[in-house]
Design a protein around this motif. Structure first.
Motif, PDB file in Angstrom:
ATOM      1  N   UNK A   3       0.823  -1.205   0.000  1.00  9.41           N
ATOM      2  CA  UNK A   3       0.000   0.000   0.000  1.00  9.41           C
ATOM      3  C   UNK A   3       0.860   1.258   0.000  1.00  9.41           C
ATOM      4  N   UNK A   4       1.895   1.245   0.817  1.00 12.88           N
ATOM      5  CA  UNK A   4       2.733   2.431   0.914  1.00 12.88           C
ATOM      6  C   UNK A   4       3.628   2.552  -0.316  1.00 12.88           C
ATOM      7  N   UNK A   5       3.965   1.417  -0.901  1.00 12.63           N
ATOM      8  CA  UNK A   5       4.845   1.401  -2.065  1.00 12.63           C
ATOM      9  C   UNK A   5       4.123   1.865  -3.335  1.00 12.63           C
ATOM     10  N   UNK A   6       2.842   1.636  -3.375  1.00  6.19           N
ATOM     11  CA  UNK A   6       2.089   1.845  -4.620  1.00  6.19           C
ATOM     12  C   UNK A   6       2.338   3.199  -5.291  1.00  6.19           C
ATOM     13  N   UNK A   7       2.220   4.324  -4.540  1.00  2.00           N
ATOM     14  CA  UNK A   7       2.460   5.606  -5.223  1.00  2.00           C
ATOM     15  C   UNK A   7       3.857   5.688  -5.837  1.00  2.00           C
ATOM     16  N   UNK A   8       4.828   5.033  -5.220  1.00  2.00           N
ATOM     17  CA  UNK A   8       6.193   5.061  -5.772  1.00  2.00           C
ATOM     18  C   UNK A   8       6.257   4.289  -7.078  1.00  2.00           C
ATOM     19  N   UNK A   9       5.504   3.204  -7.143  1.00  2.00           N
ATOM     20  CA  UNK A   9       5.446   2.403  -8.358  1.00  2.00           C
ATOM     21  C   UNK A   9       4.841   3.206  -9.496  1.00  2.00           C
ATOM     22  N   UNK A  10       3.797   3.959  -9.170  1.00  2.00           N
ATOM     23  CA  UNK A  10       3.112   4.722 -10.207  1.00  2.00           C
ATOM     24  C   UNK A  10       3.940   5.910 -10.673  1.00  2.00           C
ATOM     25  N   UNK A  11       4.585   6.587  -9.713  1.00  2.00           N
ATOM     26  CA  UNK A  11       5.155   7.881 -10.058  1.00  2.00           C
ATOM     27  C   UNK A  11       6.671   7.926 -10.173  1.00  2.00           C
TER      28      UNK A  11
ATOM     29  N   UNK B  42      11.289   3.460   6.148  1.00  2.00           N
ATOM     30  CA  UNK B  42      11.534   4.749   6.776  1.00  2.00           C
ATOM     31  C   UNK B  42      10.210   5.387   7.207  1.00  2.00           C
ATOM     32  N   UNK B  43       9.254   5.364   6.282  1.00  2.00           N
ATOM     33  CA  UNK B  43       7.979   6.007   6.565  1.00  2.00           C
ATOM     34  C   UNK B  43       7.211   5.290   7.672  1.00  2.00           C
ATOM     35  N   UNK B  44       7.291   3.969   7.672  1.00  2.00           N
ATOM     36  CA  UNK B  44       6.633   3.225   8.747  1.00  2.00           C
ATOM     37  C   UNK B  44       7.165   3.695  10.095  1.00  2.00           C
ATOM     38  N   UNK B  45       8.479   3.845  10.164  1.00  2.00           N
ATOM     39  CA  UNK B  45       9.082   4.314  11.404  1.00  2.00           C
ATOM     40  C   UNK B  45       8.599   5.701  11.767  1.00  2.00           C
TER      41      UNK B  45
ATOM     42  N   UNK C 125      -4.991   4.804  10.215  1.00  2.00           N
ATOM     43  CA  UNK C 125      -4.874   6.200   9.836  1.00  2.00           C
ATOM     44  C   UNK C 125      -3.417   6.548   9.547  1.00  2.00           C
ATOM     45  N   UNK C 126      -2.509   5.978  10.329  1.00  2.00           N
ATOM     46  CA  UNK C 126      -1.095   6.287  10.116  1.00  2.00           C
ATOM     47  C   UNK C 126      -0.578   5.660   8.826  1.00  2.00           C
ATOM     48  N   UNK C 127      -1.144   4.526   8.451  1.00  2.00           N
ATOM     49  CA  UNK C 127      -0.760   3.923   7.170  1.00  2.00           C
ATOM     50  C   UNK C 127      -1.154   4.872   6.039  1.00  2.00           C
ATOM     51  N   UNK C 128      -2.344   5.461   6.165  1.00  2.00           N
ATOM     52  CA  UNK C 128      -2.814   6.427   5.162  1.00  2.00           C
ATOM     53  C   UNK C 128      -1.878   7.636   5.065  1.00  2.00           C
ATOM     54  N   UNK C 129      -1.391   8.077   6.207  1.00  2.00           N
ATOM     55  CA  UNK C 129      -0.486   9.231   6.218  1.00  2.00           C
ATOM     56  C   UNK C 129       0.837   8.862   5.537  1.00  2.00           C
ATOM     57  N   UNK C 130       1.376   7.704   5.884  1.00  2.00           N
ATOM     58  CA  UNK C 130       2.640   7.267   5.284  1.00  2.00           C
ATOM     59  C   UNK C 130       2.497   7.190   3.770  1.00  2.00           C
ATOM     60  N   UNK C 131       1.354   6.679   3.329  1.00  2.00           N
ATOM     61  CA  UNK C 131       1.098   6.511   1.914  1.00  2.00           C
ATOM     62  C   UNK C 131       1.120   7.842   1.164  1.00  2.00           C
ATOM     63  N   UNK C 132       0.553   8.863   1.793  1.00  2.00           N
ATOM     64  CA  UNK C 132       0.498  10.172   1.133  1.00  2.00           C
ATOM     65  C   UNK C 132       1.867  10.825   1.084  1.00  2.00           C
ATOM     66  N   UNK C 133       2.756  10.457   2.009  1.00  2.00           N
ATOM     67  CA  UNK C 133       4.050  11.128   2.069  1.00  2.00           C
ATOM     68  C   UNK C 133       5.091  10.518   1.130  1.00  2.00           C
ATOM     69  N   UNK C 134       4.825   9.304   0.609  1.00  2.00           N
ATOM     70  CA  UNK C 134       5.865   8.591  -0.134  1.00  2.00           C
ATOM     71  C   UNK C 134       6.471   9.382  -1.278  1.00  2.00           C
ATOM     72  N   UNK C 135       5.649  10.003  -2.100  1.00  2.00           N
ATOM     73  CA  UNK C 135       6.183  10.645  -3.301  1.00  2.00           C
ATOM     74  C   UNK C 135       6.536  12.107  -3.061  1.00  2.00           C
TER      75      UNK C 135
END
Ligand SMILES: Nc1ncnc2c1ncn2[C@@H]1O[C@H](COP(=O)(O)OP(=O)(O)OP(=O)(O)O)[C@@H](O)[C@H]1O
Ligand SMILES: Nc1ncnc2c1ncn2[C@@H]1O[C@H](COP(=O)(O)OP(=O)(O)OP(=O)(O)O)[C@@H](O)[C@H]1O
Ligand code: SF4
Ligand code: SF4
Ligand SMILES: [Mg+2]
Ligand SMILES: [Mg+2]
Lengths: 326, 320
Positions: free
Chosen positions: B114-122, B136-139, B161-171
């Motif tokens: 889930x957290x990796x997905x935006x990186x895969x796309x972008x 890193x983001x999980x931490x 909720x924190x997983x959602x936050x990490x996901x938005x910060x990836x890219x």
């Protein structure tokens, strides 16, 4: 408030099984009572086991890999862990109901709100369809839904976050429960509607003598609503105290940190104090006191031996070596 | 400062009810004629009653929804009508943290995926590079790499909720629309996440559109605030002006209702009387008239226009 116990939780332990042999313990032998007519607060760090505790009480772990593996839950004279499915169905949603933490995903997405509410109400009352519908509309009005007739016809995805939450609240309150478990009931609500919902809860407590287990991370809400508070950390109770004591004289270092990190209106700070570190993972709990890796008072003893939950004052219990020296 | 985002008279309705011919018979007026600007590097908060159109506004900016009318400018480009294909590359610069963490995380994907997905796309990162960022983001959001292989349903509300936050910060987007990002978190983790958002902003000049009903948090983190009521923006002001000198009667009531974390404190709340009007039949005059203690005859007849009462402080009310 009477001292008559409505719900007794004794040595409750809930584990999640990833296979037959391996499991993690989310709730670790906790005991507490809820008295008739009281509002008991339950607070603690995200992931510490508050929702799992309430789902265990409600007997709602069936669809998860979770299982109560120890303890007793006695509600209004009935031992819930020994009760039949039929008995549980009769109690749940009727005498005991719950407001779920994730309203948007707790409502049935493919059923209109009217159908969901009417079914629930008719399961526990003798109302006709018509009466149940009117009652549902009335409940929606009470939780501040401006346009109950429209909302009744909606599907969950057509509602805002706070509207779904209020539908959930209306459902849970629609059969005058003796015990209402409210898991973060106002997270999606703005303060004016939150105030209205909190008043409504106080009203069923005063007028119907209902008891409420209020799970919230909003200490403002705790201060305003609860008479007693339980603090959990990593699956265990670490402190229990009357509300004034908890705010003015918190004894457990975790509770002290919690109270210190509350943002206060008008304080003008940009960076909040927070408790350094994070909750230990369930699969690798520290050996001694579970808070030790984050506690500034931790000693060698703390890191090797776990303190018990002991009485430290009038109606106050605390799990910390600092309070039980000698 | 540069404008990064600008909404001009944006409106959105949703059809409800159907006639025999399948035509919608009524409309929910979720967002009405909303205008505001957001500057680069600032935190712009949107507050207001449940159902007043905050999430819809967020979803319009992110173009998960298309407005009925009005303009949305992002980084100098008008995006209100562009296609999803044209929108996709822009999403690298504009991420959203969703209000409903459970519903916005694909239940069949592991947290790492889930957290990796935006990186895969972008991005064209290697799997190793991606995993490094994921861990890193999980931490950063207070979860551990042990959590990476689990599925969303195995997490508590706040953990999701924190997983959602990490996901938005990836890219590392330049604009983050955060819809009630910390509502399920306890105060200590709230503090950690808020401090994190603050640090990222300092470091990367991030811009936040922060949707929240927690007025203490909003006071702490915002530069400017818009107050919405019934789909309308009724007041916009820099934070200090809004909290010290709220002009709109609804803002006043809102500020008076904040619970105070002190059991001995007795507060004077302005309890709002009167019904919240239906979003299907919008009132002709001021949207707040039915509940306003200062309502005058003209309020029922005429919709107040937005006025700049002091520099940067806009209000829509006939009192001014
Ligand atoms: N279905 C599940 N499978 C495995 N583990 C689970 C499951 N549900 C919960 N857990 C774990 O049990 C622990 C307690 O979760 P719980 O939902 O009770 O936390 P909580 O105190 O309610 O937190 P929050 O404030 O974030 O809602 C968490 O570590 C969580 O990861
Ligand atoms: N897909 C939809 N279909 C129909 N109505 C909708 C839809 N999405 C939102 N609405 C309606 O639009 C209005 C605004 O909803 P929105 O989700 O923007 O509110 P909000 O301000 O985010 O509220 P909350 O604080 O409760 O999350 C509500 O009346 C809602 O029921
Ligand atoms: S037992 Fe030790 S580590 Fe645990 S809370 Fe008390 S002082 Fe801190
Ligand atoms: S315009 Fe009139 S009704 Fe509306 S907020 Fe101002 S005084 Fe109240
Ligand atoms: Mg929970
Ligand atoms: Mg919303």
């Amino acid at each position: 408030m009477s001292q008559e116990v409505l719900l007794k939780v004794k040595d409750l332990r809930t584990e999640f099984f990833s296979s037959k042999k391996s499991s993690v313990t989310a709730v670790h032998n906790i005991s507490f009572d809820i008295y008739k007519g009281e509002i008991l607060g339950l607070v603690g760090e995200s992931g510490c086991g508050k929702s799992v505790t309430s789902l265990s009480i409600m007997q709602l772990l069936k669809d998860t890999p979770g299982k109560v593996t120890n303890g007793e839950i006695v509600f209004d004279g009935v031992d819930l862990l020994k009760a039949s499915d039929a008995e549980i169905r009769d109690i749940r949603g009727g005498k005991m109901s719950m407001i779920f933490q994730e309203p948007m995903s707790s409502l049935n997405p493919s059923m209109r709100i009217d159908k969901q509410m009417i079914e629930g109400i008719r399961l526990h009352t003798k109302m006709s369809k018509e009466e149940a519908r009117n009652h549902a509309a009335e409940m929606l009005k009470k939780v501040g839904i401006p346009d109950p007739q429209r909302v009744l016809k909606n599907y969950p995805h057509q509602l805002s976050g706070g509207m779904s939450q209020r539908v959930m609240i209306a459902m849970a309150m629609s059969c005058d429960p003796k015990l209402l478990i409210a898991d973060e009931p106002t997270t999606a609500l703005d303060v004016t509607i939150q105030a209205q919902i909190l008043d409504l809860m106080k009203k069923i407590q005063k007028e119907e003598g209902s008891s409420i287990l209020l799970i919230t991370h909003d200490l403002g809400v705790v201060a305003e609503m609860c008479s007693r508070v339980i603090v959990m950390y990593a699956g265990k109770i670490v402190e229990e105290a009357p509300v004034e004591v908890l705010f003015n004289n918190p004894t457990h270092p975790y509770t002290q940190g919690l109270i210190a990190s509350v943002p206060k209106l008008g304080s003008g700070v940009k960076v909040l104090p927070s408790i350094p570190g994070s909750v230990p993972d369930l699969a690798s709990m520290p050996q001694g006191c579970r808070f030790a890796p984050r506690c500034k008072y931790a000693t060698e003893k703390c890191r090797t031996q776990e303190p018990d939950l002991v009485v430290v004052g009038e109606n106050q219990r605390c799990r910390c070596w600092l309070k039980q020296e000698g | 400062m540069e404008k990064i985002l600008s909404l001009k008279n944006v409106s959105k309705t949703f059809p409800v009810g159907k006639s025999l011919l399948g035509q919608p018979t009524k409309f929910v007026h979720a967002v009405n004629n909303v205008s505001f600007d957001v500057y680069e590097g600032e935190t712009f908060s949107i507050v207001g009653e449940s159902g007043c159109g905050k999430s819809t506004t967020g979803r319009l900016i992110n173009r998960l929804l298309t407005p009925d009318s009005g303009e949305i400018w992002f980084q100098g480009k008008e995006i209100s009508k562009i296609s999803q294909d044209e929108m996709r590359p822009l999403r690298k610069d504009m991420q959203m943290i969703f209000q409903d963490p459970a519903g916005s995380l694909n239940p069949r994907m592991r947290v790492s995926e889930l957290i990796e997905e935006p990186l895969l796309i972008h991005t064209n990162m290697t799997p190793q590079e991606r995993m490094k960022i994921v861990n890193e983001l999980l931490g950063i959001v207070g979860l551990s790499d042990k959590h990476a292989q689990r599925y969303p349903h195995e997490f508590s509300g706040g953990q999701k909720q924190r997983i959602g936050i990490a996901r938005a910060l990836t890219v590392r987007p330049s604009l983050i629309i955060a819809d009630e990002p910390i509502s399920a978190l306890d105060v200590s983790i709230q503090a950690q996440v808020l401090n994190l958002l603050h640090n990222l902003q300092e470091k990367y000049n991030l811009t936040y559109v922060f949707i929240s009903h927690d007025l203490s948090v909003v006071e702490m983190i915002s530069d400017r605030i818009a107050v919405m009521y019934l789909g309308f923006v009724v007041e916009t002001a820099p934070k200090d002006m809004l909290y010290k000198n709220p002009l709109h009667p609804y803002t006043e009531a809102l500020l008076s209702a904040v619970p105070i974390p002190d059991p001995n404190y007795k507060k004077e709340r302005i309890i709002l009387e009167g019904d919240i009007p239906s979003t299907i039949n919008l009132p002709k005059g001021c949207p707040f008239a039915a509940r306003c203690s200062k309502c005058r005859p003209e309020c029922l007849e005429q919709r107040p226009e937005q006025k700049e009462v002091e520099p940067g402080h806009f209000v829509s009310c006939h009192l001014y």
